[in-house]
Design an enzyme around this catalytic site. Structure first.
Site: not given
Ligand code: GLP
Length: 270
Positions: A68, A145, A147, A152
């Site tokens: 992304d 949440d 995602h 989302e």
């Molecule tokens: C962002 C990214 C996701 C990731 C999420 C959780 O929203 N787009 O790909 O999994 O954060 O991040 P973290 O691993 O820092 O908790």
């Protein structure tokens, strides 16, 4: 449902990922890796970088596709996912930057209103993944949440790569990368869809800490629902979820998963 592996810490999770990916690259030197940002995969990238060095693995032909990107951030912005993927993955692993793609690369910070660039970017990205023969191993984190990527709650479980609107909580969570100022966090993103992610041949989702416990429980043991996009992994033929004790704490069948992994024959790998 995915195989659940409960580990002591992020370093142990990283070693499990690194072993699987290193073996893949040895047997397929132009393997296609699905890459993710966020803090959860960092130990996995570090472990893989160490394995690559220790075992003198040639990374020059390995290809990569990230999940992304924010809309409206120039690629050179330190918090663009283009910059993040190159800083945390491409450089430490010694990958060829020309073989690593991030969904916003062709947009280079184009604003949301630029339909000429944005309208086809998602379909073009999916076509590029397909032309590369598909993703061999996709690493994933998970949002609080549920995602994955930036899909989302409410995202179609069949979706392809496309432009999406971020929910407020995700922008709040990610404000820490933007001087704690939510106004600097973009409102939109381009993300591989759940359908895109599901086409990868192996999914490895990493989650650590109590803040992820509910999302992990919904993903593994809740109903398959667009309201927890990660729950689509229950429908994937080869998905692995690696969690620490805190992230596993709300799983009802936790003891069984531990028992099953402890008694798994080594030849099965993950
Ligand atoms: C962002 C990214 C996701 C990731 C999420 C959780 O929203 N787009 O790909 O999994 O954060 O991040 P973290 O691993 O820092 O908790």
């Amino acid at each position: 449902m995915p195989e659940v592996i409960i580990v002591k810490n992020e370093a142990e999770a990283g070693e499990i990922y690194a072993r699987a990916v290193a073996d893949l690259i040895k047997s397929k030197p132009d393997a296609v890796l699905g890459l993710a940002t966020g803090s959860s995969p960092l130990a996995a990238y570090q472990a893989l970088a160490k394995t690559v060095k220790d075992e003198d693995i040639d990374m020059s032909r390995v290809r990569g596709f990230a999940l992304d990107e924010y809309i409206g951030l120039p690629l050179s912005h330190p918090e663009s996912y283009h910059s993040t993927i190159h800083r945390t993955v491409v450089e430490p692993l010694g990958m060829n930057p020309d073989l690593v793609h991030v969904p916003g690369d062709v947009l280079d910070g184009a604003p949301l209103e630029d339909g000429d660039k944005l309208a086809h970017a998602g379909a073009d990205y999916d076509a590029a993944i397909e032309a590369a023969g598909g993703i061999d191993v996709q690493i994933l984190g998970i949002g609080t949440d549920g995602h994955v990527g930036f899909n989302e709650p409410g995202s179609s479980l069949a979706s392809g790569t496309r432009i999406k609107t971020l929910v407020e909580q995700t922008r709040v969570d990610n404000a820490r990368f933007f001087d704690d100022d939510i106004d600097q966090v973009p409102t939109h993103c381009i993300t591989q869809g759940i359908g895109t992610i599901m086409r990868a041949r192996h999914l490895v989702l990493l989650a650590f800490g109590a803040g992820k416990a509910e999302a992990v429980a919904q993903t593994c043991e809740g109903g398959v629902s667009a309201f927890c996009p990660a729950s689509a992994l229950q429908m994937h033929p080869h998905a692995t979820i690696i969690v620490d004790e805190a992230a596993a704490s709300s799983l009802r069948h936790k003891e069984y998963y531990q028992y099953a992994y402890t008694h798994k024959p080594a030849w099965q790998g993950i």
